[in-house]
Write a protein that holds these residues in place. Structure first.
Motif, mmCIF file in Angstrom:
data_model
loop_
_atom_site.group_PDB
_atom_site.id
_atom_site.type_symbol
_atom_site.label_atom_id
_atom_site.label_comp_id
_atom_site.label_asym_id
_atom_site.label_seq_id
_atom_site.Cartn_x
_atom_site.Cartn_y
_atom_site.Cartn_z
ATOM 1 N N GLU A 3 55.337 46.670 95.209
ATOM 2 C CA GLU A 3 55.890 45.328 95.125
ATOM 3 C C GLU A 3 55.137 44.421 94.171
ATOM 4 O O GLU A 3 55.723 43.524 93.583
ATOM 5 N N PRO A 35 56.264 43.348 82.162
ATOM 6 C CA PRO A 35 57.585 43.894 82.473
ATOM 7 C C PRO A 35 57.808 43.957 83.991
ATOM 8 O O PRO A 35 57.262 44.825 84.672
ATOM 9 N N VAL A 36 58.563 42.996 84.464
ATOM 10 C CA VAL A 36 58.804 42.872 85.901
ATOM 11 C C VAL A 36 60.291 42.647 86.167
ATOM 12 O O VAL A 36 61.010 42.126 85.316
ATOM 13 N N ARG A 37 60.712 43.020 87.353
ATOM 14 C CA ARG A 37 62.068 42.707 87.798
ATOM 15 C C ARG A 37 62.046 41.431 88.633
ATOM 16 O O ARG A 37 63.071 40.822 88.853
ATOM 17 N N GLY A 38 60.858 41.041 89.088
ATOM 18 C CA GLY A 38 60.670 39.798 89.826
ATOM 19 C C GLY A 38 60.149 38.724 88.897
ATOM 20 O O GLY A 38 60.858 38.244 88.028
ATOM 21 N N THR A 63 56.410 33.052 84.670
ATOM 22 C CA THR A 63 57.864 33.078 84.629
ATOM 23 C C THR A 63 58.498 31.799 85.156
ATOM 24 O O THR A 63 59.495 31.332 84.619
ATOM 25 N N TRP A 110 57.263 42.878 91.639
ATOM 26 C CA TRP A 110 58.301 43.878 91.451
ATOM 27 C C TRP A 110 58.190 44.449 90.037
ATOM 28 O O TRP A 110 59.074 44.331 89.213
ATOM 29 N N ASP A 112 57.859 46.813 86.692
ATOM 30 C CA ASP A 112 58.531 47.981 86.133
ATOM 31 C C ASP A 112 57.554 49.156 86.091
ATOM 32 O O ASP A 112 56.340 48.990 86.249
ATOM 33 N N ASP A 113 58.094 50.327 85.789
ATOM 34 C CA ASP A 113 57.270 51.538 85.731
ATOM 35 C C ASP A 113 56.150 51.443 84.712
ATOM 36 O O ASP A 113 55.079 52.018 84.915
#
Length: 128
Positions: A3, A35-38, A63, A110, A112-113
């Protein structure tokens, strides 16, 4: 699933301990923000691991800051220093620091890989 990823930064690229008597920059190249999705944040803590009180009430940037100034090419430079920068662009992206030692935490929520596998790492903290 992971997370959050945390990066603890307390030394500059030259190996010196971060301290407010100096001015520092972290420069995210175009397309190289965390690089995040959150969301991501860069937070400053003073030597006792608490927020550093300041007139702006600004303890982190990331962000959620809709007023960050990004260069036309997509570069984002954050300035960390005890004194407010005189250049308006740098002042907009200024994270106030104490005169004494401090630490920075970059958090990727959250992620990214690329964060999880170590492909992406934060930019170096450079002394001005």
């Amino acid at each position: 699933m992971e997370e959050t990823a945390y990066y603890y930064l307390d030394v500059a690229a030259d190996g010196s301990r971060l301290q407010g008597g100096d001015s520092y920059t972290l420069t995210f190249k175009p397309g190289a923000l965390p690089p995040v999705r959150g969301f991501w944040s860069l937070t400053l803590y003073h030597a006792h691991h608490f927020f550093h009180p300041n007139d702006l009430g600004r303890y982190s940037l990331g962000t959620k800051n809709q007023d960050l100034r990004v260069d036309p090419d997509g570069t984002l430079t954050i300035t960390v220093a005890a004194e407010r920068p005189t250049d308006p662009r740098r002042a907009a992206n200024w994270l106030p620091a104490p005169e004494a030692e401090f630490s920075l935490f970059l958090r990727a929520y959250w992620p990214d890989d690329d964060v999880l596998d170590g492909t992406w790492t934060p930019p170096a903290v450079l002394k001005d």
